[in-house]
Design a protein around this motif. Sequence first.
Motif, PDB file in Angstrom:
ATOM      1  N   ILE A  84       1.028  -1.036   0.104  1.00  0.00           N
ATOM      2  CA  ILE A  84      -0.062  -0.063  -0.007  1.00  0.00           C
ATOM      3  C   ILE A  84       1.019   1.111   0.053  1.00  0.00           C
ATOM      4  O   ILE A  84       0.688   2.118  -0.705  1.00  0.00           O
ATOM      5  CB  ILE A  84      -0.872   0.039   1.215  1.00  0.00           C
ATOM      6  CG1 ILE A  84      -2.105  -1.081   1.197  1.00  0.00           C
ATOM      7  CG2 ILE A  84      -1.617   1.289   1.425  1.00  0.00           C
ATOM      8  CD1 ILE A  84      -3.071  -1.422   2.394  1.00  0.00           C
ATOM      9  N   ALA A  85       1.972   1.320   0.876  1.00  0.00           N
ATOM     10  CA  ALA A  85       2.622   2.363   1.038  1.00  0.00           C
ATOM     11  C   ALA A  85       3.653   2.594  -0.485  1.00  0.00           C
ATOM     12  O   ALA A  85       3.513   3.848  -0.962  1.00  0.00           O
ATOM     13  CB  ALA A  85       3.760   1.996   2.062  1.00  0.00           C
ATOM     14  N   TYR A  86       3.848   1.760  -1.261  1.00  0.00           N
ATOM     15  CA  TYR A  86       4.267   1.781  -2.588  1.00  0.00           C
ATOM     16  C   TYR A  86       3.145   2.451  -3.412  1.00  0.00           C
ATOM     17  O   TYR A  86       3.601   3.014  -4.169  1.00  0.00           O
ATOM     18  CB  TYR A  86       4.953   0.549  -2.941  1.00  0.00           C
ATOM     19  CG  TYR A  86       5.335   0.519  -4.371  1.00  0.00           C
ATOM     20  CD1 TYR A  86       6.262   1.193  -4.944  1.00  0.00           C
ATOM     21  CD2 TYR A  86       4.574  -0.138  -5.324  1.00  0.00           C
ATOM     22  CE1 TYR A  86       6.625   1.244  -6.063  1.00  0.00           C
ATOM     23  CE2 TYR A  86       4.786  -0.276  -6.887  1.00  0.00           C
ATOM     24  CZ  TYR A  86       5.755   0.628  -7.260  1.00  0.00           C
ATOM     25  OH  TYR A  86       5.973   0.557  -8.470  1.00  0.00           O
ATOM     26  N   ASP A  87       2.169   1.799  -3.493  1.00  0.00           N
ATOM     27  CA  ASP A  87       1.155   1.928  -4.383  1.00  0.00           C
ATOM     28  C   ASP A  87       0.665   3.634  -4.376  1.00  0.00           C
ATOM     29  O   ASP A  87       0.379   4.178  -5.330  1.00  0.00           O
ATOM     30  CB  ASP A  87      -0.096   1.094  -4.253  1.00  0.00           C
ATOM     31  CG  ASP A  87       0.224  -0.265  -4.759  1.00  0.00           C
ATOM     32  OD1 ASP A  87       1.146  -0.575  -5.501  1.00  0.00           O
ATOM     33  OD2 ASP A  87      -0.810  -1.041  -4.635  1.00  0.00           O
ATOM     34  N   ILE A  88       1.027   4.306  -3.166  1.00  0.00           N
ATOM     35  CA  ILE A  88       0.709   5.632  -3.037  1.00  0.00           C
ATOM     36  C   ILE A  88       1.749   6.445  -3.055  1.00  0.00           C
ATOM     37  O   ILE A  88       1.496   7.677  -2.809  1.00  0.00           O
ATOM     38  CB  ILE A  88      -0.292   5.805  -1.633  1.00  0.00           C
ATOM     39  CG1 ILE A  88       0.245   5.401  -0.287  1.00  0.00           C
ATOM     40  CG2 ILE A  88      -1.888   5.182  -1.943  1.00  0.00           C
ATOM     41  CD1 ILE A  88      -0.471   5.513   0.798  1.00  0.00           C
ATOM     42  N   GLY A  89       2.894   5.834  -3.200  1.00  0.00           N
ATOM     43  CA  GLY A  89       4.060   6.698  -3.554  1.00  0.00           C
ATOM     44  C   GLY A  89       4.912   7.268  -2.201  1.00  0.00           C
ATOM     45  O   GLY A  89       5.659   7.896  -2.417  1.00  0.00           O
ATOM     46  N   TYR A  90       4.670   6.150  -1.156  1.00  0.00           N
ATOM     47  CA  TYR A  90       5.409   6.604   0.060  1.00  0.00           C
ATOM     48  C   TYR A  90       6.756   6.199   0.012  1.00  0.00           C
ATOM     49  O   TYR A  90       7.679   6.685   0.644  1.00  0.00           O
ATOM     50  CB  TYR A  90       4.677   6.328   1.001  1.00  0.00           C
ATOM     51  CG  TYR A  90       3.483   7.033   1.604  1.00  0.00           C
ATOM     52  CD1 TYR A  90       3.230   8.320   1.187  1.00  0.00           C
ATOM     53  CD2 TYR A  90       2.468   6.557   2.396  1.00  0.00           C
ATOM     54  CE1 TYR A  90       2.183   8.992   1.643  1.00  0.00           C
ATOM     55  CE2 TYR A  90       1.400   7.111   2.743  1.00  0.00           C
ATOM     56  CZ  TYR A  90       1.118   8.509   2.497  1.00  0.00           C
ATOM     57  OH  TYR A  90       0.073   9.149   2.984  1.00  0.00           O
ATOM     58  N   ILE A  91       6.801   5.002  -0.465  1.00  0.00           N
ATOM     59  CA  ILE A  91       8.398   4.264  -0.644  1.00  0.00           C
ATOM     60  C   ILE A  91       8.441   4.107  -2.013  1.00  0.00           C
ATOM     61  O   ILE A  91       7.859   3.669  -2.832  1.00  0.00           O
ATOM     62  CB  ILE A  91       8.406   2.983   0.295  1.00  0.00           C
ATOM     63  CG1 ILE A  91       7.235   1.992  -0.131  1.00  0.00           C
ATOM     64  CG2 ILE A  91       8.240   3.524   1.732  1.00  0.00           C
ATOM     65  CD1 ILE A  91       7.390   0.662   0.652  1.00  0.00           C
ATOM     66  N   LYS A  92      10.010   3.697  -2.117  1.00  0.00           N
ATOM     67  CA  LYS A  92      10.182   3.401  -3.844  1.00  0.00           C
ATOM     68  C   LYS A  92      10.187   1.679  -3.745  1.00  0.00           C
ATOM     69  O   LYS A  92      10.089   1.108  -2.820  1.00  0.00           O
ATOM     70  CB  LYS A  92      11.724   3.793  -3.887  1.00  0.00           C
ATOM     71  CG  LYS A  92      11.879   5.033  -3.933  1.00  0.00           C
ATOM     72  CD  LYS A  92      13.549   5.615  -4.316  1.00  0.00           C
ATOM     73  CE  LYS A  92      13.402   6.948  -4.049  1.00  0.00           C
ATOM     74  NZ  LYS A  92      14.912   7.320  -4.317  1.00  0.00           N
ATOM     75  N   GLU A  93      10.044   1.429  -4.946  1.00  0.00           N
ATOM     76  CA  GLU A  93       9.742  -0.154  -5.345  1.00  0.00           C
ATOM     77  C   GLU A  93      11.022  -1.002  -4.904  1.00  0.00           C
ATOM     78  O   GLU A  93      10.669  -2.075  -4.124  1.00  0.00           O
ATOM     79  CB  GLU A  93       9.842  -0.192  -6.837  1.00  0.00           C
ATOM     80  CG  GLU A  93       9.464  -1.847  -7.295  1.00  0.00           C
ATOM     81  CD  GLU A  93       9.295  -1.886  -8.741  1.00  0.00           C
ATOM     82  OE1 GLU A  93       8.887  -3.061  -8.957  1.00  0.00           O
ATOM     83  OE2 GLU A  93       9.493  -1.010  -9.336  1.00  0.00           O
ATOM     84  N   GLU A  94      12.273  -0.361  -4.802  1.00  0.00           N
ATOM     85  CA  GLU A  94      13.427  -1.278  -4.343  1.00  0.00           C
ATOM     86  C   GLU A  94      13.358  -1.398  -2.853  1.00  0.00           C
ATOM     87  O   GLU A  94      13.617  -2.520  -2.200  1.00  0.00           O
ATOM     88  CB  GLU A  94      14.688  -0.320  -4.406  1.00  0.00           C
ATOM     89  CG  GLU A  94      14.943   0.136  -5.842  1.00  0.00           C
ATOM     90  CD  GLU A  94      14.364   1.384  -5.977  1.00  0.00           C
ATOM     91  OE1 GLU A  94      14.862   2.377  -5.480  1.00  0.00           O
ATOM     92  OE2 GLU A  94      13.541   1.512  -6.757  1.00  0.00           O
ATOM     93  N   VAL A  95      12.784  -0.341  -2.032  1.00  0.00           N
ATOM     94  CA  VAL A  95      12.420  -0.556  -0.361  1.00  0.00           C
ATOM     95  C   VAL A  95      11.496  -1.549  -0.513  1.00  0.00           C
ATOM     96  O   VAL A  95      11.541  -2.504   0.691  1.00  0.00           O
ATOM     97  CB  VAL A  95      11.975   0.641  -0.186  1.00  0.00           C
ATOM     98  CG1 VAL A  95      11.658   0.687   1.330  1.00  0.00           C
ATOM     99  CG2 VAL A  95      13.341   1.847  -0.193  1.00  0.00           C
TER     100      VAL A  95
END
Length: 124
Positions: A84-95
């Motif tokens: 979810i954090a990735y999908d809403i732009g909070y974290i990068k894909e690598e993380v």
Amino acid sequence: MSKSNFKELNIWQDAKDIAVDIYKITDNCNIKNDFSLRDQMRRAAVSIVSNIAEGNDRETDKEFVRFLYMAKGSCAELISQLNIAYDIGYIKEEVMNDMEKKLIKTSNMIGALIQKICLREQSK
């Protein structure tokens, strides 16, 4: 099961490292102001390591297994929250990918320990 110091368990050490990583990740300016998601991610990460420790100090293997299942469930919960954090732009894909790999590894280790304990109990 002979109880060892929970800090000696590889799964506890890995889970502790995951919790520390999650605290660092959620201190990122993008996510740290989303108090709900940030706090839920931190609780899930701390739940993994805490349930391993608490279960290890319980009196029976049955109780240990019950706490290991809770830790395993918290791994899945945290993977969902990272996505979810990735999908809403909070974290990068690598993380997200790095943390997901760590969580899957830890979850698999927990599952293997559950199986080992259950097989030993069945052979008694």
